[in-house]
Design a protein around this motif. Structure first.
Motif, PDB file in Angstrom:
ATOM      1  N   LYS A  61       1.244  -1.278   0.093  1.00 25.68           N
ATOM      2  CA  LYS A  61      -0.046  -0.472   0.140  1.00 25.68           C
ATOM      3  C   LYS A  61       0.905   1.198  -0.263  1.00 25.68           C
ATOM      4  O   LYS A  61       1.540   1.111   0.538  1.00 25.68           O
ATOM      5  CB  LYS A  61      -0.882  -0.115   0.576  1.00 25.68           C
ATOM      6  CG  LYS A  61      -2.521  -0.684   1.352  1.00 25.68           C
ATOM      7  CD  LYS A  61      -3.307  -0.443   1.878  1.00 25.68           C
ATOM      8  CE  LYS A  61      -3.918  -1.705   2.060  1.00 25.68           C
ATOM      9  NZ  LYS A  61      -5.078  -1.907   3.365  1.00 25.68           N
ATOM     10  N   ASP A  62       0.236   2.304  -0.611  1.00 28.31           N
ATOM     11  CA  ASP A  62       1.331   3.483  -0.967  1.00 28.31           C
ATOM     12  C   ASP A  62       0.782   4.128  -0.138  1.00 28.31           C
ATOM     13  O   ASP A  62      -0.275   3.884   0.398  1.00 28.31           O
ATOM     14  CB  ASP A  62       0.972   4.125  -2.144  1.00 28.31           C
ATOM     15  CG  ASP A  62      -0.404   4.202  -2.567  1.00 28.31           C
ATOM     16  OD1 ASP A  62      -0.646   5.262  -2.253  1.00 28.31           O
ATOM     17  OD2 ASP A  62      -0.683   3.978  -3.325  1.00 28.31           O
ATOM     18  N   THR A  65      -2.975   6.090  -0.582  1.00 29.15           N
ATOM     19  CA  THR A  65      -3.683   5.130   0.547  1.00 29.15           C
ATOM     20  C   THR A  65      -3.922   5.331   1.880  1.00 29.15           C
ATOM     21  O   THR A  65      -5.105   4.960   2.384  1.00 29.15           O
ATOM     22  CB  THR A  65      -3.691   3.868   0.077  1.00 29.15           C
ATOM     23  OG1 THR A  65      -3.766   3.994  -2.243  1.00 29.15           O
ATOM     24  CG2 THR A  65      -4.470   2.687   0.510  1.00 29.15           C
ATOM     25  N   ARG A  68      -5.570   8.391   3.784  1.00 21.57           N
ATOM     26  CA  ARG A  68      -7.222   7.869   3.702  1.00 21.57           C
ATOM     27  C   ARG A  68      -7.172   7.099   4.594  1.00 21.57           C
ATOM     28  O   ARG A  68      -8.784   7.238   5.860  1.00 21.57           O
ATOM     29  CB  ARG A  68      -7.375   7.901   2.552  1.00 21.57           C
ATOM     30  CG  ARG A  68      -6.969   8.799   1.612  1.00 21.57           C
ATOM     31  CD  ARG A  68      -7.591   9.245   0.144  1.00 21.57           C
ATOM     32  NE  ARG A  68      -7.139   8.191  -0.897  1.00 21.57           N
ATOM     33  CZ  ARG A  68      -6.023   8.437  -1.503  1.00 21.57           C
ATOM     34  NH1 ARG A  68      -5.830   9.442  -1.587  1.00 21.57           N
ATOM     35  NH2 ARG A  68      -5.754   7.674  -2.776  1.00 21.57           N
ATOM     36  N   GLU A  69      -7.025   5.713   4.488  1.00 24.25           N
ATOM     37  CA  GLU A  69      -7.459   4.970   5.136  1.00 24.25           C
ATOM     38  C   GLU A  69      -7.159   5.308   7.375  1.00 24.25           C
ATOM     39  O   GLU A  69      -7.684   4.962   8.415  1.00 24.25           O
ATOM     40  CB  GLU A  69      -6.732   3.787   5.379  1.00 24.25           C
ATOM     41  CG  GLU A  69      -7.558   3.069   3.936  1.00 24.25           C
ATOM     42  CD  GLU A  69      -6.681   1.462   3.448  1.00 24.25           C
ATOM     43  OE1 GLU A  69      -6.066   0.941   4.422  1.00 24.25           O
ATOM     44  OE2 GLU A  69      -6.762   1.416   2.404  1.00 24.25           O
ATOM     45  N   LEU A  97      -5.263  14.114   1.674  1.00 27.04           N
ATOM     46  CA  LEU A  97      -4.874  13.296   1.889  1.00 27.04           C
ATOM     47  C   LEU A  97      -5.377  13.179   3.249  1.00 27.04           C
ATOM     48  O   LEU A  97      -5.184  12.129   3.645  1.00 27.04           O
ATOM     49  CB  LEU A  97      -3.295  12.854   2.133  1.00 27.04           C
ATOM     50  CG  LEU A  97      -3.016  12.650   0.292  1.00 27.04           C
ATOM     51  CD1 LEU A  97      -1.615  12.896   0.064  1.00 27.04           C
ATOM     52  CD2 LEU A  97      -3.931  12.383  -0.784  1.00 27.04           C
TER      53      LEU A  97
END
Length: 231
Positions: A61-62, A65, A68-69, A97
């Motif tokens: 996962k970058d 991403t 945001r999570e 972000l």
């Protein structure tokens, strides 16, 4: 801010991760490092760091991403993005972000410590404020660092929370962009007025999703913004 605040560094370049970790440890922080994006969410499910230093370019996962999570699941964890891409800076400044701050590579270890302390000071200031500020239709719970509309958590970032808190404390008062920047960034960094506009845009969107019938943050053309819960 506690000198023993727990930090997570997510960086896949071992030398950079070790440099940051060593320098932050010498300044009294408890530091964990991870090198793979897929390790982050499982680790956070078991631990509660005050802040995550998150590289954008990661295996698995970058960082975009992950930011945001993390913000969706743990809105009170502060996030500082680390980027080597100059073109990403505008997105980071605009909090597209959900990050609280950013650092560009190459950087000095001293800059990393200064940014971490500044972000944690803002977080602590919110936590030390009065427990609840009520100003219907939004309730601000500062102990939980939550803004609630009809009991629904708006999921604000640290800067969005700070902006809303400042305006809610003076309903009807018009704040210039410069005044709002002073509250957002107490380390006196230079940022553009469009950064404030981007924060406000995100904040208004989140409020509108919970309260579509109301416009409680209003633009005053050529002047700034105000919080006005009543028409």
């Amino acid at each position: 801010m506690s000198d023993a605040a727990s930090l997570l560094i997510v960086e896949d370049e071992p030398k950079i991760a070790r440099l940051m970790a060593d320098y932050l440890t010498t300044h009294g922080f408890e530091v964990t490092t991870l090198g793979h994006g897929d390790e982050v969410m499982p680790w956070l499910a078991q631990h509660s760091p005050a802040l995550v230093l998150l590289d954008i370019m990661l295996p698995g996962k970058d960082g975009l991403t992950l930011s945001r999570e993390i913000r969706q699941k743990w809105p009170t964890i502060a996030i500082i993005m680390v980027t080597a891409k100059v073109e990403e800076v505008d997105r980071l400044l605009g909090l597209e972000l959900g990050a609280d701050d950013y650092i560009c590579k190459p950087f000095s270890p001293r800059e990393v410590v200064a940014r971490v302390k500044a972000v944690l000071r803002r977080s602590q200031a919110a936590a030390d404020a009065p427990a609840v500020v009520q100003n219907a239709p939004v309730v601000l719970n500062e102990d939980g660092w939550q803004a609630l509309a009809h009991g629904q958590d708006l999921g604000l970032t640290a800067v969005e929370f700070q902006l809303l808190r400042v305006m809610m404390q003076a309903p009807g008062r018009i704040f210039s962009r410069e005044q709002l920047m002073d509250h957002m960034y107490r380390d006196n960094r230079i940022v553009s007025e469009r950064t404030v506009d981007s924060h406000i845009k995100k904040l208004r969107k989140k409020i509108h999703e919970a309260l579509p019938e109301l416009e409680i943050i209003r633009s005053v053309y050529g002047v700034g913004y105000k919080y006005q819960p009543e028409g």
